[in-house]
Write a protein that holds these residues in place. Sequence first.
Motif, PDB file in Angstrom:
ATOM      1  N   ASN A 139       0.881  -1.145   0.053  1.00 10.30           N
ATOM      2  CA  ASN A 139       0.196  -0.175   0.133  1.00 10.30           C
ATOM      3  C   ASN A 139       0.998   1.193   0.181  1.00 10.30           C
ATOM      4  N   GLN A 140       2.032   1.156   0.633  1.00 12.30           N
ATOM      5  CA  GLN A 140       2.893   2.487   0.586  1.00 12.30           C
ATOM      6  C   GLN A 140       3.197   2.689  -0.934  1.00 12.30           C
ATOM      7  N   GLU A 141       3.228   1.601  -1.742  1.00 11.80           N
ATOM      8  CA  GLU A 141       3.604   1.829  -3.253  1.00 11.80           C
ATOM      9  C   GLU A 141       2.656   2.123  -4.150  1.00 11.80           C
ATOM     10  N   ASN A 142       1.472   1.661  -3.653  1.00 12.28           N
ATOM     11  CA  ASN A 142       0.174   1.875  -4.497  1.00 12.28           C
ATOM     12  C   ASN A 142      -1.078   1.919  -3.600  1.00 12.28           C
ATOM     13  N   GLU A 143      -1.713   3.191  -3.449  1.00 10.94           N
ATOM     14  CA  GLU A 143      -2.806   3.234  -2.546  1.00 10.94           C
ATOM     15  C   GLU A 143      -3.909   2.392  -2.782  1.00 10.94           C
ATOM     16  N   HIS A 144      -4.041   1.761  -3.930  1.00  7.59           N
ATOM     17  CA  HIS A 144      -5.071   0.763  -4.498  1.00  7.59           C
ATOM     18  C   HIS A 144      -4.664  -0.537  -4.051  1.00  7.59           C
ATOM     19  N   ALA A 145      -3.675  -0.887  -3.588  1.00 11.84           N
ATOM     20  CA  ALA A 145      -3.184  -2.259  -3.224  1.00 11.84           C
ATOM     21  C   ALA A 145      -4.078  -2.947  -2.356  1.00 11.84           C
ATOM     22  N   ALA A 146      -4.509  -2.036  -1.062  1.00 13.53           N
ATOM     23  CA  ALA A 146      -4.959  -2.812   0.157  1.00 13.53           C
ATOM     24  C   ALA A 146      -6.334  -3.682  -0.174  1.00 13.53           C
ATOM     25  N   SER A 147      -7.075  -3.343  -1.051  1.00  9.96           N
ATOM     26  CA  SER A 147      -8.187  -4.117  -1.218  1.00  9.96           C
ATOM     27  C   SER A 147      -7.660  -5.368  -1.842  1.00  9.96           C
ATOM     28  N   LYS A 148      -6.848  -5.414  -2.871  1.00 12.41           N
ATOM     29  CA  LYS A 148      -6.448  -6.452  -3.505  1.00 12.41           C
ATOM     30  C   LYS A 148      -5.845  -7.293  -2.657  1.00 12.41           C
ATOM     31  N   VAL A 149      -5.035  -7.041  -1.765  1.00 13.53           N
ATOM     32  CA  VAL A 149      -4.459  -7.692  -0.944  1.00 13.53           C
ATOM     33  C   VAL A 149      -5.391  -8.627   0.219  1.00 13.53           C
ATOM     34  N   GLU A 150      -6.590  -7.941   0.612  1.00  6.85           N
ATOM     35  CA  GLU A 150      -7.588  -8.136   1.354  1.00  6.85           C
ATOM     36  C   GLU A 150      -8.162  -9.402   0.838  1.00  6.85           C
TER      37      GLU A 150
END
Length: 372
Positions: free
Chosen positions: A52-63
């Motif tokens: 998420n530090q690299e891409n703010e849209h990553a969080a939901s994908k990881v979840e």
Amino acid sequence: MNWENIAGQGNLKKLLRESITENRVSHAQLFVGKEGYGTLPMVLAYAKEILNQENEHAASKVEHLNHLDLHFSFPVFTDNKNSLSKNKFEEFREMILASPYASYDDWTAFLESENKQLFISADEIDDQNQKFALKSFEGGTKMLIVWRADKMNVAASNKFLKFLEEPPAKTIILLTAENTNDILPTILSRTQIVEVPRINDEDLENYLKKNFSVSDEKIREIVHEAQGNLNEAIKLLNSGDKSNEFEKLFVQWVRDAFMVKKKPEYLRSIIVWAREIAGWNREKQKNFLNYCSEIFRLALLQNYQSENLVYKKINANGFNWAGFSKFISGANIESILEEINTADLHLTRNGNPKIVWTDLGIKLSRYIHKST
């Protein structure tokens, strides 16, 4: 998995978050602790914040476990001469999204593979090498999470060692294991080991109160029995009728064991008892062994007048708890628990359950009459 959804572990969460903000993230880390302590939830929250530090849209994908630069390896069985994690990823994803604290035994039961050996193969490591040879889909860090790295076979361990020694650029490898006994020392020497301790009782109690509608008395009993393991605590909460079934069968076992000395024909009853339990799946059998161990320990405490530590007693069906406890002492408790642990080991190694339970059932009749 968010940091706030993880039960307890405040100090460890703080250390991991600080390592990210201070740019001190090691490229290879091994999280050691039981699944029920939160090893995988901790790793997922950690991976989520890094990406998420690299891409703010990553969080939901990881979840949702569908980030293209987040890869998983985990134990599977050989199917059509193939043993690759990707063939069972949807099942793994389903289990972890439903229960991130799930254990290796839960995974075995989920796959309905109690009689199959699950492991991480050399072919799996080759497959991951091919994936990591490609460029990152999102242009940032690529991550590999190896769940239960202690289940790698020797060939896989040797290949994985080479991957650790020469990882592609911008690669982070996060491993989990229940302990380090079955991991190559050369792998251990190349990873930063992160100890995940048991969840303290207060944090576990607060988590259960927040997420489950159960009486405070029941929660305190479960917290004591779960020993800092959230996965075990949830199973105890959901056991319901299973606890009554375990209690009934434990009482039957003890009564038959007492009677065998005077009436050998009760051996037949023990054999019938053993066959009934042998028909269960392996996870339920192991849970019953844990239940029996705990009841014997509580009986010992009762006998040694430490009643304030006895959080649970058996009083159903006319069972004389106080009378039974007098037979559990320093003279036999070690032998009884050792036999239960041996039975657990044999079941883990796919021993014949009918033989395991019959042997255990008969041995209690020998130990329970051993005088102090």
